[in-house]
Write an enzyme that holds these catalytic residues in place. Sequence first.
Site, short mmCIF file in Angstrom:
data_model
loop_
_atom_site.label_atom_id
_atom_site.label_comp_id
_atom_site.label_asym_id
_atom_site.label_seq_id
_atom_site.Cartn_x
_atom_site.Cartn_y
_atom_site.Cartn_z
N CYS A 1 -14.98 3.99 2.32
CA CYS A 1 -15.26 4.20 3.75
C CYS A 1 -15.74 5.63 4.03
O CYS A 1 -16.43 5.87 5.02
CB CYS A 1 -14.02 3.90 4.58
SG CYS A 1 -13.43 2.24 4.32
N HIS B 1 -15.86 6.23 11.58
CA HIS B 1 -16.01 5.09 10.66
C HIS B 1 -15.37 3.89 11.36
O HIS B 1 -14.26 3.99 11.89
CB HIS B 1 -15.31 5.40 9.34
CG HIS B 1 -14.95 4.17 8.58
ND1 HIS B 1 -15.89 3.21 8.25
CD2 HIS B 1 -13.76 3.70 8.10
CE1 HIS B 1 -15.29 2.22 7.60
NE2 HIS B 1 -14.00 2.50 7.51
N ASN C 1 -15.96 -4.17 9.77
CA ASN C 1 -15.90 -2.90 9.02
C ASN C 1 -16.89 -3.01 7.86
O ASN C 1 -16.70 -3.82 6.96
CB ASN C 1 -14.47 -2.71 8.52
CG ASN C 1 -14.28 -1.45 7.70
OD1 ASN C 1 -15.22 -0.91 7.14
ND2 ASN C 1 -13.04 -0.99 7.60
N1 ACO Z 1 -4.86 -14.16 10.86
C1 ACO Z 1 -3.65 -14.57 11.28
N2 ACO Z 1 -2.49 -14.03 10.85
C2 ACO Z 1 -2.58 -13.06 9.92
C3 ACO Z 1 -3.80 -12.60 9.44
C4 ACO Z 1 -4.98 -13.19 9.94
N3 ACO Z 1 -6.20 -12.81 9.54
N4 ACO Z 1 -3.57 -11.61 8.54
C5 ACO Z 1 -2.23 -11.47 8.46
N5 ACO Z 1 -1.63 -12.35 9.29
C6 ACO Z 1 -0.21 -12.53 9.55
C7 ACO Z 1 0.65 -12.02 8.43
O1 ACO Z 1 0.79 -12.99 7.44
C8 ACO Z 1 1.94 -11.72 9.14
O2 ACO Z 1 2.63 -12.93 9.34
P1 ACO Z 1 4.24 -12.98 9.19
O3 ACO Z 1 4.75 -12.07 10.27
O4 ACO Z 1 4.53 -14.41 9.43
O5 ACO Z 1 4.54 -12.48 7.82
C9 ACO Z 1 1.50 -11.25 10.53
O6 ACO Z 1 0.15 -11.73 10.67
C10 ACO Z 1 1.51 -9.76 10.67
O7 ACO Z 1 0.90 -9.19 9.50
P2 ACO Z 1 0.75 -7.66 9.32
O8 ACO Z 1 0.02 -7.40 8.03
O9 ACO Z 1 2.07 -7.01 9.54
O10 ACO Z 1 -0.20 -7.35 10.53
P3 ACO Z 1 -0.52 -5.99 11.21
O11 ACO Z 1 -0.04 -6.02 12.59
O12 ACO Z 1 -0.16 -4.81 10.36
O13 ACO Z 1 -2.11 -6.04 11.24
C11 ACO Z 1 -3.98 -5.14 10.11
C12 ACO Z 1 -2.83 -6.11 10.04
C13 ACO Z 1 -4.95 -5.58 11.21
C14 ACO Z 1 -4.72 -5.14 8.78
C15 ACO Z 1 -3.43 -3.74 10.44
O14 ACO Z 1 -2.37 -3.40 9.58
C16 ACO Z 1 -4.47 -2.71 10.38
O15 ACO Z 1 -5.37 -2.69 11.17
N6 ACO Z 1 -4.37 -1.77 9.43
C17 ACO Z 1 -5.37 -0.78 9.21
C18 ACO Z 1 -6.16 -1.23 8.08
C19 ACO Z 1 -7.61 -1.07 8.31
O16 ACO Z 1 -8.11 -0.72 9.34
N7 ACO Z 1 -8.28 -1.36 7.26
C20 ACO Z 1 -9.68 -1.30 7.30
C21 ACO Z 1 -10.17 -1.02 5.95
S1 ACO Z 1 -9.71 0.54 5.42
C22 ACO Z 1 -10.55 1.57 6.28
O17 ACO Z 1 -11.67 1.31 6.65
C23 ACO Z 1 -9.88 2.77 6.64
#
Ligand code: ACO
Length: 335
Positions: free
Chosen positions: A115, A262, A292
């Site tokens: 990224c 980004h 992204n």
């Molecule tokens: N659809 C539906 N449910 C989902 C999905 C999906 N696509 N993905 C995960 N879940 C579920 C999980 O299984 C979990 O279920 P459970 O509670 O029954 O176990 C629940 O949703 C919550 O999952 P978490 O992983 O805790 O979700 P979170 O609220 O952390 O959101 C996310 C996940 C969106 C990835 C968040 O952590 C985030 O935005 N992190 C930053 C990562 C990022 O931006 N990465 C981009 C790439 S890196 C970069 O560019 C910097």
Amino acid sequence: MFKSKILGLGKYVPENVVTNDDLSKMMDTSDEWIQERTGIQERRHIKKGDGNSTAIMGLKAAKQAIERANINKDDIELIVFATLSPDYYFPGCGVQIQEGLGIKTCPALDVRNQCSGFVYGISVADQYIKTGMYKNVLVIGSENHSGGLDMTTRGRHVSVIFGDGAGAAVLSRSDDDSSGILSTHLHSQGEYIDELSLRGPSTEKWVPEIIAEDPQEDIPYYPKMNGQLVFKNAVVRFSEVIHEGLAHNQLKKEDIDMFIPHQANLRISQFIQSKLGLSDDKVYNNIQKYGNTTAASIPIALTEAWEKGKIKKGDLVVLAAFGSGFTWGSTIIRW
Ligand code: ACO
């Protein structure tokens, strides 16, 4: 010491639009979950047979940037190509651009900083121009994520986030002392290598070895992400590296005219925006449309903001990125 400035910008995204509802037909997810957590409404995916690849998309963006820079392709003295999804394991995509543009020979350098790849690439180009070694450097960020994502429920927490596309910039030596790249600031922290990574295939684990192992639990050939840890680190590092860039140039956050983060996640961008106290017209986001696109996200957003007339001569433009490695960086530009 010479100065560099961005002379031309270009972008390309595949035509194939994949909505959140389209994804929910492939995996257990929903438009509501994706929009609430990431802000993404749709993204572009290369369609089999549409002729695109990471290098081809990069070439399309590069041609537009060169045309807009109003220079000849043969004026390009260095190509810097940033991607985490190259067409070949080796060589890197840079040589494909040299060949595709029909430049006889020139150096081509591949940057692997995910990224942060475009910001790293801009920094490399800027240093070569500053020292007087090259006058025109082409920097490209391009990704074909859809070719390597787990599009089943198992991979949903990663796969819904990413999209395909490319962006490019021509950086050139500038005689105008009052504008151009003011500074770039780069960092890495390998301590978190496994928190956002794609482990194999690699020389450590080649494909037959991976297949021989039971891949049910931890599949090393799909990206792995600790979303919450990434989120927590991203908001801190984005902020730090922007303030580092501003302080280096004796500038304040109030001086920012356009912030192009980004496009990791709309929630991350909004968090940084509120910490910087910037109004909506001073931040450009397009993750809603493209997801992204990793190394391509900043050049696509920068190109789009410029095309819409949101960046004017004299504006202070700040680019900042954070991603796998972890790596992060910022670029401060007087337009
Ligand atoms: N659809 C539906 N449910 C989902 C999905 C999906 N696509 N993905 C995960 N879940 C579920 C999980 O299984 C979990 O279920 P459970 O509670 O029954 O176990 C629940 O949703 C919550 O999952 P978490 O992983 O805790 O979700 P979170 O609220 O952390 O959101 C996310 C996940 C969106 C990835 C968040 O952590 C985030 O935005 N992190 C930053 C990562 C990022 O931006 N990465 C981009 C790439 S890196 C970069 O560019 C910097």
